[in-house]
Design an enzyme around this catalytic site. Structure first.
Site, mmCIF file in Angstrom:
data_model
loop_
_atom_site.group_PDB
_atom_site.id
_atom_site.type_symbol
_atom_site.label_atom_id
_atom_site.label_comp_id
_atom_site.label_asym_id
_atom_site.label_seq_id
_atom_site.Cartn_x
_atom_site.Cartn_y
_atom_site.Cartn_z
ATOM 1 N N GLU A 97 0.882 -1.176 0.000
ATOM 2 C CA GLU A 97 0.000 0.000 0.000
ATOM 3 C C GLU A 97 0.911 1.214 0.000
ATOM 4 O O GLU A 97 1.453 1.589 1.046
ATOM 5 C CB GLU A 97 -0.897 -0.005 1.252
ATOM 6 C CG GLU A 97 -1.887 -1.145 1.312
ATOM 7 C CD GLU A 97 -2.999 -1.040 0.277
ATOM 8 O OE1 GLU A 97 -3.157 0.033 -0.338
ATOM 9 O OE2 GLU A 97 -3.698 -2.041 0.075
ATOM 10 N N CYS B 171 -2.523 9.292 1.920
ATOM 11 C CA CYS B 171 -2.124 8.660 0.663
ATOM 12 C C CYS B 171 -3.167 8.938 -0.409
ATOM 13 O O CYS B 171 -2.860 8.884 -1.593
ATOM 14 C CB CYS B 171 -1.912 7.169 0.858
ATOM 15 S SG CYS B 171 -3.309 6.364 1.635
#
Ligand code: NAD
Length: 514
Positions: free
Chosen positions: A245, A279
């Site tokens: 991720e 993110c």
């Protein structure tokens, strides 16, 4: 943060203490040990032992225990929220929201695991003599390496789903937020039947490296692409599978029929929340034609009103001091290449605080449009059409989140963006919906957390083909009569796949059923 070396053998025992400090005030919050390979291996061995019982439990039993864990986390929202606020630097509201969303995911994984991981019976085609099933089993021990920007929510996306799938977890929090990891371990120890079901190992990159090199059955990494590559290289030695991720450069598109004011309000939130350190932050914005002026004016007004720091601040300090330099670099590069600052800007940076910044006249060659800025910055570009916006949005190495605003054909537009997730007429909503898988492509990583995909990511898939009776020539045994079996296989292949009667019949049925 200071790391004091007490031994020269870094590979086994980095030693020393890691100081955790409040990024807004510099206050020392606590110290934790920097653990080496030996401590990490001990934690993994304990987790493996605990996994025997945890993995063998029924879903109902694990559900009972994980519900107790979720209740303890929810009950201690003030403790956890306060610690996230002090250790990460984000406002208290954002911190308690992080606890809430973490509980939502833990609860969903807990309640959903039995159904998502239930054994399925599947069709067998020509092999009508076989009963075929797919079942899902725990992998064993999952190593989770986390970042600092959402120190609870982000790792919970792996931890909650891994635990619910029957695995035990060894968690390495970021060196900037180790105390959040410690508190999570404490909450787990207070509510789960074995304190080794969820353990935290503390330290810096060396501790993360030790976890990547350990005997875990899978590694879930969240962080930057550069570190992700190192983690993959370390995991490769044991062929340990990984979930990556990583970062993003999320685009937002405002179509010609969008409500420009509404879109601007969301753009400001998406770019600025958590001081831009998400993110899935809005990192670049493409606005079609006539919408541009109204969008830019509304966004600039809204951004200039966002309160920075202090007790009622809507955004807090930049957590990692080095990140301030990256944000300044991106802004200065943009200004030097002709971008115009409408509010904020590089001169307004003070210590670890960055003023919300809106930039226009940006071009695709500026670092602010290509690299992850991870700061409270909204660069806006005017485009002629939605097609141009999509093309420019997709011109990136990243592919994590994205957002589109508009009405006609807006879902089709969302489908055309090459990213793992897209929010329509909002930003980041997919993160808080636990039924939706979360993850990226390209430099944003691979694998999925959250949703049924997240539960399966932490499971071993088992295929079983149970033969009920044999068919000579088709079943996996030597045919007693080679000639007639060969004849049978030829006829079968022609009739079923070579335009024969079975093939044509099947097509007719498919056409009839639509
Ligand atoms: P980072 O890569 O610096 O560190 C992440 C973790 O890796 C930390 O725990 C660190 O100690 C550890 N680490 C460092 N070196 C290591 C090594 N050699 N081996 C193993 N572990 C090592 O990232 P960060 O600055 O903490 O996090 C910010 C990044 O994370 C941003 O790029 C952001 O976009 C990304 N992020 C992604 C997601 C997502 O879900 N895709 C979520 C949050 C953050």
């Amino acid at each position: 943060m200071t790391v004091t070396q007490t031994t020269s053998n870094e590979a086994t025992t980095p030693g020393g203490d890691l100081e955790s400090r409040n990024p807004a005030t510099g206050e020392l919050l606590g110290k934790v040990p920097v653990m080496g390979q030996a401590e990490v291996d001990t934690a993994v061995a304990r987790a493996r032992e605990a996994a025997r019982t945890w993995g063998a439990m029924s879903h109902a039993e694990r559900r009972r225990h994980l519900t107790a864990f979720r209740r303890e986390l929810g009950r201690r929202v003030e403790d956890m929220g306060d610690l996230i606020h002090r250790e990460n630097g984000k406002p208290v509201l954002d911190s308690v929201q992080e606890v809430l969303v973490s509980c939502i995911h833990l609860d969903h994984a807990t309640l959903r695991a039995e159904k998502a991981l239930a054994t399925q019976r599947v069709k067998t085609g020509l092999m009508a003599n076989v009963r075929a099933t797919i079942s899902y089993h725990p992998l064993g021990v999952i190593g989770v390496i986390g970042p600092w920007n959402y120190p609870l929510f982000t790792p919970m996306g792996s931890i909650g789903y891994a635990l619910a799938a029957g695995n035990t977890v060894v968690f390495k929090p970021s060196e900037l937020t180790p105390l959040v990891g410690r508190l999570l371990e404490e909450i787990a120890a207070d509510s789960l039947p074995d304190r080794y079901i969820l353990q935290t190992v503390t330290g810096d990159g060396r501790t993360g490296g030790a976890l990547a090199a350990s005997a875990v059955d899978k590694l879930a990494f969240t962080g930057s692409a550069g570190t992700g590559r190192k983690v993959m290289a370390a995991a490769a030695a044991n062929l340990t599978p990984v979930v990556m991720e990583l970062g993003g450069k999320d685009p937002m598109i405002v179509a010609a029929d969008a409500d420009a004011k509404e879109a601007a309000k969301y753009a400001v939130y998406g770019a600025l929340t958590n001081a831009g350190q998400a993110c899935v932050s809005v990192e670049r914005c493409y606005v079609v034609g006539d919408q541009y002026d109204e969008f830019v004016q509304t966004a600039t007004e809204a951004a200039s009103k966002v309160k920075v720091g202090g007790d009622d601040g809507q955004i807090g300090a930049i957590t990692r001091p080095q990140q301030v330099d990256i944000i300044r670099d991106h802004l200065e590069d943009a200004v030097a290449k002709g971008a115009k600052v409408l509010t904020g800007g590089p001169e307004k940076i003070s210590g670890n605080f960055v003023e919300p910044t809106v930039l226009v006249d940006v071009t695709d060659d500026m670092r602010i449009m290509t690299d992850e800025t991870f700061g409270p910055v909204l660069p806006v570009i005017r485009v002629d059409s939605a097609d141009e916006a999509i093309e420019r949005a997709n011109d990136t190495e990243f592919g994590l989140g994205s957002s589109v605003f508009g009405e006609a054909g807006i879902v089709e537009m969302a489908e055309r963006i090459k990213s793992g997730m897209t929010a329509v007429n909002s930003v980041m909503t997919f993160s808080a919906i636990p039924t939706l898988p979360f993850g990226g492509i390209g430099e944003s990583g691979f694998g999925r957390i959250h949703g049924d995909e997240g539960l399966k990511e932490f499971s071993r898939t088992k295929a079983i083909a149970h033969q009920k009776f044999s068919i000579p020539g088709v079943t996996m045994e030597f045919a007693p009569d080679q000639k007639s079996a060969t004849k049978l296989v030829k006829v079968l292949t022609k009739q079923a796949f070579g335009g024969g009667i079975v093939d044509r019949l099947q097509e007719k049925v498919r056409n009839l059923l639509g």
